[in-house]
Scaffold this active site. Structure first.
Site, PDB file in Angstrom:
ATOM      1  N   HIS A   1      -2.314 -13.063   0.725  1.00  0.00           N
ATOM      2  CA  HIS A   1      -3.239 -12.833   1.845  1.00  0.00           C
ATOM      3  C   HIS A   1      -4.626 -12.369   1.405  1.00  0.00           C
ATOM      4  CE1 HIS A   1      -1.797  -8.644   1.344  1.00  0.00           C
ATOM      5  NE2 HIS A   1      -2.888  -8.261   2.011  1.00  0.00           N
ATOM      6  N   HIS A   2      -4.819 -12.145   0.098  1.00  0.00           N
ATOM      7  CA  HIS A   2      -6.158 -11.813  -0.409  1.00  0.00           C
ATOM      8  C   HIS A   2      -6.717 -12.914  -1.322  1.00  0.00           C
ATOM      9  CE1 HIS A   2      -7.138  -7.931   1.243  1.00  0.00           C
ATOM     10  NE2 HIS A   2      -5.936  -7.460   0.956  1.00  0.00           N
ATOM     11  N   LYS A  39       0.823  -1.219   0.000  1.00  0.00           N
ATOM     12  CA  LYS A  39       0.000   0.000   0.000  1.00  0.00           C
ATOM     13  C   LYS A  39       0.854   1.264   0.000  1.00  0.00           C
ATOM     14  CE  LYS A  39      -4.279  -1.825   1.949  1.00  0.00           C
ATOM     15  NZ  LYS A  39      -5.255  -1.772   3.056  1.00  0.00           N
ATOM     16  N   HIS A  65      -1.809  -4.129  -4.553  1.00  0.00           N
ATOM     17  CA  HIS A  65      -0.883  -3.972  -3.433  1.00  0.00           C
ATOM     18  C   HIS A  65      -0.155  -5.254  -3.008  1.00  0.00           C
ATOM     19  CE1 HIS A  65      -4.257  -5.160  -0.704  1.00  0.00           C
ATOM     20  NE2 HIS A  65      -3.296  -5.495   0.131  1.00  0.00           N
ATOM     21  N   ASP A  78      -7.388  -9.853   8.958  1.00  0.00           N
ATOM     22  CA  ASP A  78      -7.293  -8.708   8.061  1.00  0.00           C
ATOM     23  C   ASP A  78      -8.694  -8.223   7.683  1.00  0.00           C
ATOM     24  OD1 ASP A  78      -6.077  -6.813   6.380  1.00  0.00           O
ATOM     25  OD2 ASP A  78      -6.191  -8.164   4.660  1.00  0.00           O
TER      26      ASP A  78
END
Length: 340
Positions: A263-264, A214, A239, A292
């Site tokens: 992580h997404h 980010k 990001h 998150d």
């Protein structure tokens, strides 16, 4: 005169006296005993470098004395002397730990030579043991210093990562402290999953760095007052890959890259950037994705207020096996990790 003390054991007083005089002449301190029982008592009361013992004696034989002394001090040098040259007796004595086996009548020079060899052997063994002990001390000392250096480096790395995490959070004032909260909840989940200390450490760094990409996103997008456009959302989705580019040249962060990149990802394969599904997603990334998302829902955002806790938990349940690993979600709810 040297400090070696010799215990002479023989039921014939004449032999004891002869051996005592000769060995004293050689500079040794001598004590005599006339049977195994008396010798054992003297052994308990004093310290000796070597025992020179007859075998055939009343009350306690030399073989019995040998066994009892070796049971107490396996390193004690014992020379057996006998007028009965039986091969089985000699073999048994040597098997039980006798240093030498001498037949009577023995030449005194031969006995002296055997005593000197035994004591020299004892000294060499003690020197080797002292050397090994010193080596162990040096290894322990060096290991302690290396561990201290490692702890210092680890703390330095962690401090640097925390500064990076704070820099990430500073990009978006509405999510200040987000990385630290994700770290705490992620570590708690991982402990319930039985992670090793080494793996927990990797997860800790990964959690703190998960949003590092980010830094490369424009502030006007991160801090936009209102919903993002599709184009802006696509920029935000970059990001994880930006984060990978930032850390990929640093060897220390190499094993954290899969966490940052994935992580997404969603458990059903509908996430980004690679569309991984199920256990193809690294477990660390599956763990982090839950805190998150939860922290994002329960934090104030410019385009909406804070979502109430129960509503956020219901939303997580709706996304079970879709966005989130069901095992990770179960631990998160059951252990009330959301209260950390």
């Amino acid at each position: 005169m040297n400090e070696d003390r010799i215990l002479i054991v023989d039921d014939e007083e004449v032999i004891c006296n002869v051996l005592d005089r000769r060995l004293t002449k050689e500079g040794y301190l001598c004590t005599t005993a006339h049977n195994g029982k008396e010798a054992l008592n003297r052994f308990y009361q004093d310290s000796f470098s070597l025992i020179l013992s007859d075998i055939k004696m009343p009350e306690m034989t030399g073989i019995e004395l040998l066994q009892k002394v070796k049971a107490i001090d396996p390193k004690m040098k014992i020379i057996m002397v006998t007028a009965y040259p039986e091969i089985d007796l000699a073999v048994n004595a040597m098997r039980l730990g006798a240093y030498d086996f001498i037949i009577k009548p023995a030449d005194l020079d031969l006995i002296v030579m055997s005593v000197k060899r035994a004591l020299e052997s004892k000294r060499l063994e003690e020197e080797i043991e002292a050397y090994h002990n010193r080596l162990e001390e040096l290894v322990e000392e060096r290991t302690a210093k290396l561990q201290q250096a490692y702890r210092f480096l680890k703390k330095s790395h962690l401090d640097s990562v925390k500064v990076l995490a704070e820099a990430i959070d500073a990009k978006d004032p509405y999510t200040r402290g987000h990385s630290d909260r994700v770290k705490r909840m992620s570590l708690s989940i991982a402990r319930h999953l039985g992670f090793s200390e080494e793996r927990l450490e990797t997860l800790e760094y990964g959690a703190l760095l998960h949003d590092i990409g980010k830094i490369g996103i424009k502030d006007e997008i991160l801090q936009k007052q209102g919903p993002l456009s599709q184009e802006e959302y696509e920029v935000i989705r970059e990001h994880p890959l930006i984060g990978v580019k930032i850390v990929m040249g640093v060897e220390f962060f190499k094993d954290k890259i899969p966490i940052i990149r994935h992580h997404h990802e969603f458990y059903d394969g509908s996430g980004y950037p690679d569309g991984l599904a199920g256990e193809a997603i690294p477990l660390e990334a599956r763990i982090i994705s839950l805190p998150d998302a939860f922290d994002a829902m329960t934090s104030h955002r410019p385009h909406r207020g804070v979502i109430p806790l129960q509503d956020a938990l219901m939303e997580l349940e709706k996304c079970k096996s879709k966005q989130f690993d069901p095992k990770v979600l179960e631990i998160f709810i059951r252990e009330k990790i959301y209260k950390l």
